[in-house]
Design an enzyme around this catalytic site. Structure first.
Site, PDB file in Angstrom:
ATOM      1  N   ASN A  11       0.888  -1.170   0.000  1.00  0.00           N
ATOM      2  CA  ASN A  11       0.000   0.000   0.000  1.00  0.00           C
ATOM      3  C   ASN A  11       0.925   1.218   0.000  1.00  0.00           C
ATOM      4  O   ASN A  11       1.451   1.609   1.031  1.00  0.00           O
ATOM      5  CB  ASN A  11      -0.876  -0.056   1.253  1.00  0.00           C
ATOM      6  CG  ASN A  11      -2.044   0.907   1.262  1.00  0.00           C
ATOM      7  OD1 ASN A  11      -2.679   1.079   2.292  1.00  0.00           O
ATOM      8  ND2 ASN A  11      -2.349   1.547   0.136  1.00  0.00           N
ATOM      9  N   ASN A  62      -6.128  10.517  -1.168  1.00  0.00           N
ATOM     10  CA  ASN A  62      -6.226   9.377  -2.071  1.00  0.00           C
ATOM     11  C   ASN A  62      -5.743   9.757  -3.469  1.00  0.00           C
ATOM     12  O   ASN A  62      -5.532  10.931  -3.777  1.00  0.00           O
ATOM     13  CB  ASN A  62      -7.678   8.887  -2.134  1.00  0.00           C
ATOM     14  CG  ASN A  62      -8.161   8.343  -0.807  1.00  0.00           C
ATOM     15  OD1 ASN A  62      -7.457   7.576  -0.160  1.00  0.00           O
ATOM     16  ND2 ASN A  62      -9.355   8.739  -0.393  1.00  0.00           N
ATOM     17  N   CYS A  71      -5.114   6.008   7.532  1.00  0.00           N
ATOM     18  CA  CYS A  71      -4.748   4.777   6.829  1.00  0.00           C
ATOM     19  C   CYS A  71      -3.733   4.064   7.696  1.00  0.00           C
ATOM     20  O   CYS A  71      -2.688   4.620   8.022  1.00  0.00           O
ATOM     21  CB  CYS A  71      -4.167   5.089   5.453  1.00  0.00           C
ATOM     22  SG  CYS A  71      -3.332   3.674   4.696  1.00  0.00           S
ATOM     23  N   ASN A  73      -1.778   1.476   7.103  1.00  0.00           N
ATOM     24  CA  ASN A  73      -0.484   1.211   6.462  1.00  0.00           C
ATOM     25  C   ASN A  73       0.335   2.484   6.342  1.00  0.00           C
ATOM     26  O   ASN A  73       1.554   2.481   6.527  1.00  0.00           O
ATOM     27  CB  ASN A  73      -0.698   0.590   5.076  1.00  0.00           C
ATOM     28  CG  ASN A  73      -1.275  -0.802   5.172  1.00  0.00           C
ATOM     29  OD1 ASN A  73      -0.807  -1.622   5.946  1.00  0.00           O
ATOM     30  ND2 ASN A  73      -2.311  -1.069   4.405  1.00  0.00           N
ATOM     31  N   ASN A 160     -12.705   5.647   9.766  1.00  0.00           N
ATOM     32  CA  ASN A 160     -13.246   5.659   8.409  1.00  0.00           C
ATOM     33  C   ASN A 160     -14.160   4.440   8.269  1.00  0.00           C
ATOM     34  O   ASN A 160     -14.002   3.448   8.975  1.00  0.00           O
ATOM     35  CB  ASN A 160     -12.126   5.674   7.351  1.00  0.00           C
ATOM     36  CG  ASN A 160     -11.128   4.544   7.535  1.00  0.00           C
ATOM     37  OD1 ASN A 160     -11.240   3.730   8.450  1.00  0.00           O
ATOM     38  ND2 ASN A 160     -10.143   4.468   6.667  1.00  0.00           N
ATOM     39  N   ASN A 193     -15.446   1.838   2.563  1.00  0.00           N
ATOM     40  CA  ASN A 193     -14.499   0.816   2.138  1.00  0.00           C
ATOM     41  C   ASN A 193     -15.227  -0.523   2.249  1.00  0.00           C
ATOM     42  O   ASN A 193     -16.038  -0.715   3.157  1.00  0.00           O
ATOM     43  CB  ASN A 193     -13.274   0.808   3.053  1.00  0.00           C
ATOM     44  CG  ASN A 193     -12.561   2.155   3.067  1.00  0.00           C
ATOM     45  OD1 ASN A 193     -11.862   2.510   2.140  1.00  0.00           O
ATOM     46  ND2 ASN A 193     -12.753   2.922   4.139  1.00  0.00           N
ATOM     47  N   GLU A 211     -11.074  -0.017  -1.663  1.00  0.00           N
ATOM     48  CA  GLU A 211     -10.960   1.187  -0.848  1.00  0.00           C
ATOM     49  C   GLU A 211     -11.734   2.346  -1.466  1.00  0.00           C
ATOM     50  O   GLU A 211     -11.669   2.582  -2.676  1.00  0.00           O
ATOM     51  CB  GLU A 211      -9.490   1.583  -0.671  1.00  0.00           C
ATOM     52  CG  GLU A 211      -8.742   0.676   0.288  1.00  0.00           C
ATOM     53  CD  GLU A 211      -7.468   1.318   0.796  1.00  0.00           C
ATOM     54  OE1 GLU A 211      -7.527   2.490   1.224  1.00  0.00           O
ATOM     55  OE2 GLU A 211      -6.415   0.661   0.762  1.00  0.00           O
ATOM     56  N   ARG A 212     -12.418   3.051  -0.597  1.00  0.00           N
ATOM     57  CA  ARG A 212     -13.159   4.250  -0.999  1.00  0.00           C
ATOM     58  C   ARG A 212     -12.192   5.258  -1.611  1.00  0.00           C
ATOM     59  O   ARG A 212     -11.226   5.661  -0.993  1.00  0.00           O
ATOM     60  CB  ARG A 212     -13.828   4.826   0.260  1.00  0.00           C
ATOM     61  CG  ARG A 212     -14.588   6.084   0.088  1.00  0.00           C
ATOM     62  CD  ARG A 212     -15.143   6.570   1.420  1.00  0.00           C
ATOM     63  NE  ARG A 212     -14.082   6.860   2.387  1.00  0.00           N
ATOM     64  CZ  ARG A 212     -14.279   7.534   3.513  1.00  0.00           C
ATOM     65  NH1 ARG A 212     -15.478   7.954   3.831  1.00  0.00           N
ATOM     66  NH2 ARG A 212     -13.283   7.762   4.336  1.00  0.00           N
ATOM     67  N   CYS A 220      -4.841  -2.750   3.420  1.00  0.00           N
ATOM     68  CA  CYS A 220      -5.532  -1.629   4.072  1.00  0.00           C
ATOM     69  C   CYS A 220      -5.508  -1.904   5.564  1.00  0.00           C
ATOM     70  O   CYS A 220      -6.151  -2.849   6.033  1.00  0.00           O
ATOM     71  CB  CYS A 220      -6.967  -1.526   3.560  1.00  0.00           C
ATOM     72  SG  CYS A 220      -7.967  -0.294   4.427  1.00  0.00           S
ATOM     73  N   GLY A 221      -4.740  -1.103   6.302  1.00  0.00           N
ATOM     74  CA  GLY A 221      -4.569  -1.333   7.728  1.00  0.00           C
ATOM     75  C   GLY A 221      -5.851  -1.160   8.520  1.00  0.00           C
ATOM     76  O   GLY A 221      -6.204  -2.006   9.348  1.00  0.00           O
TER      77      GLY A 221
END
Length: 277
Positions: A11, A62, A71, A73, A160, A193, A211-212, A220-221
């Site tokens: 990522n 993003n 996020c 990651n 999120n 997400n 992912e959104r 995605c962490g």
């Protein structure tokens, strides 16, 4: 603009020290640098900024230019960035994000960060705070239909929104076709997400994520944390499990005592450079 390209399990983001250099219009910069043909190539842009309430502040964008709350990651890489660049000499630091202040514990080898454990805080389970339009609390097995597809989603926010459902074979799943239908579903006022999960055993799950604002990513962490939360709520796994993503594995724990989610995983520097913007 000086930058460092880093990744957490594939990522990848472009990291910029926005303390020593001024960055204007990060939304457009993120779209430009993220382009894998005409830019540097990444899932987005991360700015490291000063903070009044923590050691550092991160803002992340993003690849479509939209700003994201957090996020998992990316925040591991922020820890490595500031330590390896000697912006801090502490192995435990705090990072201000739009999803609150996060605490990072870094494992150091030969003066460099190799693993980062992040206190991701308590998962948010109230429908209106995720947000998802549902009467359930917590939102477990909410049946949602998009076009011809119907799944039972368990919904969690880690700062999120995430919608998690369970399937038999995650590798063969047509994520590119189905993921976007639920990302923009009207049940999710701020989009979501979407995670599709295969159960391996009581200690292991395997997931793919749409992912959104970014589409499918290698990891995605926050998604892994949400998946562990949903899997515990449904009785599928214990409070600590390995979450297998396309880019590698994360260890996720939902602590019984403080109710926080802890994520442990690697952070990797790819290269550094300068680019005209």
């Amino acid at each position: 603009m000086k930058f460092t390209k880093m990744h957490g399990l594939g990522n990848d983001y472009i990291y910029v020290d926005a303390i020593s250099q001024k960055i204007e219009n990060p939304n457009e910069i993120s779209k430009f640098v993220s382009d894998r043909h005409f830019g540097i190539g990444s899932d987005g842009l991360v700015l490291i900024l000063p903070s009044d309430v923590a050691d550092f502040k991160m803002r992340m964008f993003n690849s479509d230019g939209s700003e994201a709350e957090m996020c998992g990651n990316a925040i591991r890489c922020v820890g490595k960035f500031v330590y390896d660049k000697k912006m801090t000499d502490k192995s435990t630091i705090t990072i201000e994000t739009l999803a609150g202040i996060k605490v990072l514990e870094m494992t150091i080898e030969n003066g460099k960060v190799v693993l980062v454990k992040v206190d991701m805080g308590e998962p948010i389970l109230k429908a209106e705070e995720i947000p998802v339009l549902s009467e359930k609390h917590p939102v477990i097995d909410e049946e949602i239909t998009a076009k011809d597809y119907c799944y039972n989603f368990t919904c969690v926010s880690m700062g999120n929104p995430h919608a998690i459902t369970y399937i038999e074979n995650v590798d063969e799943f047509p994520l590119e076709k189905i993921g976007p239908l639920f990302e923009i579903h009207e049940k999710f006022p701020r989009k979501t997400n979407v995670e599709f999960v295969e159960l391996i055993d009581k200690n292991t799950v395997k997931m793919r994520v749409w992912e959104r604002g970014a589409g499918e990513t290698l990891a995605c962490g926050t998604g892994a944390c949400a998946v562990l939360t949903a899997s515990v709520l449904k009785g599928y796994v214990g409070r600590k499990a390995t979450v297998k993503l396309l880019g590698g594995d994360l260890t996720i724990e939902w602590n019984e005592f403080d109710k926080h989610i802890y994520m442990t995983g690697p952070a990797t520097t790819v290269f550094e450079g300068e680019i005209d913007i």
